[in-house]
Design a protein around this motif. Structure first.
Motif, PDB file in Angstrom:
ATOM      1  N   ASN A  90       9.366  32.763  31.414  1.00  0.00           N
ATOM      2  CA  ASN A  90       9.280  31.449  33.008  1.00  0.00           C
ATOM      3  C   ASN A  90      10.483  31.923  33.254  1.00  0.00           C
ATOM      4  O   ASN A  90      10.982  31.090  33.799  1.00  0.00           O
ATOM      5  CB  ASN A  90       8.826  30.260  32.296  1.00  0.00           C
ATOM      6  N   ILE A  91      10.964  32.916  33.202  1.00  0.00           N
ATOM      7  CA  ILE A  91      12.432  33.187  33.787  1.00  0.00           C
ATOM      8  C   ILE A  91      11.904  34.157  35.960  1.00  0.00           C
ATOM      9  O   ILE A  91      10.778  34.998  36.512  1.00  0.00           O
ATOM     10  CB  ILE A  91      12.765  34.461  33.238  1.00  0.00           C
ATOM     11  N   PHE A 114      16.322  32.911  39.368  1.00  0.00           N
ATOM     12  CA  PHE A 114      16.381  31.914  40.495  1.00  0.00           C
ATOM     13  C   PHE A 114      16.254  30.418  40.290  1.00  0.00           C
ATOM     14  O   PHE A 114      16.187  29.524  40.682  1.00  0.00           O
ATOM     15  CB  PHE A 114      16.548  32.368  42.158  1.00  0.00           C
ATOM     16  N   SER A 115      14.696  30.347  40.016  1.00  0.00           N
ATOM     17  CA  SER A 115      13.957  28.389  39.724  1.00  0.00           C
ATOM     18  C   SER A 115      14.689  28.014  38.811  1.00  0.00           C
ATOM     19  O   SER A 115      14.821  28.352  37.874  1.00  0.00           O
ATOM     20  CB  SER A 115      12.789  29.835  39.472  1.00  0.00           C
ATOM     21  N   GLY A 116      14.473  26.676  39.891  1.00  0.00           N
ATOM     22  CA  GLY A 116      15.152  26.030  38.853  1.00  0.00           C
ATOM     23  C   GLY A 116      16.701  25.693  39.046  1.00  0.00           C
ATOM     24  O   GLY A 116      17.165  24.702  38.509  1.00  0.00           O
ATOM     25  N   GLU A 155      18.238  25.799  42.040  1.00  0.00           N
ATOM     26  CA  GLU A 155      18.835  26.335  43.735  1.00  0.00           C
ATOM     27  C   GLU A 155      20.147  25.106  44.095  1.00  0.00           C
ATOM     28  O   GLU A 155      20.195  25.587  44.674  1.00  0.00           O
ATOM     29  CB  GLU A 155      17.753  25.747  44.411  1.00  0.00           C
ATOM     30  N   GLU A 156      19.352  23.753  43.362  1.00  0.00           N
ATOM     31  CA  GLU A 156      20.609  22.497  43.321  1.00  0.00           C
ATOM     32  C   GLU A 156      22.258  23.096  42.914  1.00  0.00           C
ATOM     33  O   GLU A 156      23.218  23.214  43.542  1.00  0.00           O
ATOM     34  CB  GLU A 156      20.126  21.244  42.628  1.00  0.00           C
ATOM     35  N   ASP A 157      22.446  24.058  41.810  1.00  0.00           N
ATOM     36  CA  ASP A 157      23.008  24.421  41.179  1.00  0.00           C
ATOM     37  C   ASP A 157      24.018  25.708  42.132  1.00  0.00           C
ATOM     38  O   ASP A 157      25.433  25.574  41.804  1.00  0.00           O
ATOM     39  CB  ASP A 157      23.083  24.871  39.770  1.00  0.00           C
ATOM     40  N   VAL A 158      23.052  26.846  42.588  1.00  0.00           N
ATOM     41  CA  VAL A 158      23.941  27.727  43.239  1.00  0.00           C
ATOM     42  C   VAL A 158      24.267  27.483  44.640  1.00  0.00           C
ATOM     43  O   VAL A 158      25.373  27.875  44.716  1.00  0.00           O
ATOM     44  CB  VAL A 158      22.677  28.779  43.741  1.00  0.00           C
ATOM     45  N   GLY A 159      24.008  26.580  45.144  1.00  0.00           N
ATOM     46  CA  GLY A 159      24.547  26.260  46.397  1.00  0.00           C
ATOM     47  C   GLY A 159      24.956  27.311  47.461  1.00  0.00           C
ATOM     48  O   GLY A 159      24.658  28.327  47.221  1.00  0.00           O
ATOM     49  N   GLY A 160      25.894  27.333  48.360  1.00  0.00           N
ATOM     50  CA  GLY A 160      26.210  28.209  48.667  1.00  0.00           C
ATOM     51  C   GLY A 160      25.838  29.031  50.177  1.00  0.00           C
ATOM     52  O   GLY A 160      24.416  28.063  50.653  1.00  0.00           O
ATOM     53  N   ASN A 161      25.464  30.268  49.769  1.00  0.00           N
ATOM     54  CA  ASN A 161      24.215  30.249  50.758  1.00  0.00           C
ATOM     55  C   ASN A 161      22.103  29.818  50.144  1.00  0.00           C
ATOM     56  O   ASN A 161      21.844  30.388  50.955  1.00  0.00           O
ATOM     57  CB  ASN A 161      24.447  32.290  50.500  1.00  0.00           C
ATOM     58  N   GLY A 219       8.453  24.734  40.971  1.00  0.00           N
ATOM     59  CA  GLY A 219       9.577  25.786  40.462  1.00  0.00           C
ATOM     60  C   GLY A 219       8.401  27.667  39.924  1.00  0.00           C
ATOM     61  O   GLY A 219       7.164  27.656  40.032  1.00  0.00           O
ATOM     62  N   TRP A 220       8.615  28.598  39.181  1.00  0.00           N
ATOM     63  CA  TRP A 220       8.234  29.610  39.019  1.00  0.00           C
ATOM     64  C   TRP A 220       7.247  29.153  37.781  1.00  0.00           C
ATOM     65  O   TRP A 220       8.207  28.479  36.881  1.00  0.00           O
ATOM     66  CB  TRP A 220       9.363  31.209  38.486  1.00  0.00           C
ATOM     67  N   ARG A 221       6.457  29.225  37.139  1.00  0.00           N
ATOM     68  CA  ARG A 221       5.672  29.005  35.951  1.00  0.00           C
ATOM     69  C   ARG A 221       5.369  30.266  35.926  1.00  0.00           C
ATOM     70  O   ARG A 221       4.289  30.915  36.876  1.00  0.00           O
ATOM     71  CB  ARG A 221       4.720  27.721  36.155  1.00  0.00           C
ATOM     72  N   GLY A 222       5.227  31.440  35.663  1.00  0.00           N
ATOM     73  CA  GLY A 222       4.599  32.587  35.076  1.00  0.00           C
ATOM     74  C   GLY A 222       3.211  33.225  34.548  1.00  0.00           C
ATOM     75  O   GLY A 222       2.740  31.712  34.385  1.00  0.00           O
TER      76      GLY A 222
END
Length: 166
Positions: free
Chosen positions: A33-34, A88-90, A92-98, A113-116
């Protein structure tokens, strides 16, 4: 010219178009589930934001032979980005910036989010569709594919599609 076509690709989806197991519900341990890495090229001029919908277009439904099953919805992707990184999924709040402002919507599992995929039979086609839009998408707190498609009607500058098999 074909080289200037709006394109969506993934470095992990090989020439046969196979989606590796770690991006599914059938991966090993923590390697499942990545969200897969995605890259895009030649975003149409005038694009203000982009949106992504990933669905199993061969998903069976007991009441209808084939009904697309949504695995991922992402909105408000800045056109300045060249892609989304693996996992990336899950985050987005942690990544910030761009990545600030990007929002993940609910999939057909009713979670954001992503669910494979986890399919009963192999060979399902997974459609990754990236929409280039002429304005921001404001869908409130609960983003879904249906709300997105309704909101972007008449605002799509281009579409890029990547197909994968699982």
């Amino acid at each position: 010219m074909a080289s200037e076509e709006f394109r969506l690709v993934s470095p992990v989806i090989n020439n046969e178009g196979r989606l590796p197991r770690k991006f599914t519900q059938e991966g090993q341990g923590a390697k499942k589930n990545i969200s897969p890495p995605l890259e895009w090229y030649n975003v149409p001029e005038g694009t203000k934001t982009m949106a992504l919908v990933v669905q199993d277009i061969d998903a069976p439904d007991p009441s209808d032979p084939v009904v697309p099953w949504v695995h991922w919805v992402v909105v408000n992707i800045p056109p300045t980005l060249k892609g989304l990184p693996e996992g990336f999924s899950g985050k987005e709040e942690d990544v910030g910036g761009n990545y600030a402002g990007i929002k993940e919507g609910n999939n057909d599992y009713k979670v954001p989010g992503w669910r494979g995929p986890k399919v009963p039979t192999p060979g399902h086609r997974f459609e990754f569709k990236l929409y280039a839009l002429d304005g921001e998408v404001n869908l409130g707190k609960k983003v879904t594919k249906d709300k997105l498609l309704e909101a972007i009607e008449g605002h799509v500058l281009g579409e890029a599609v990547l197909m994968a098999i699982f």
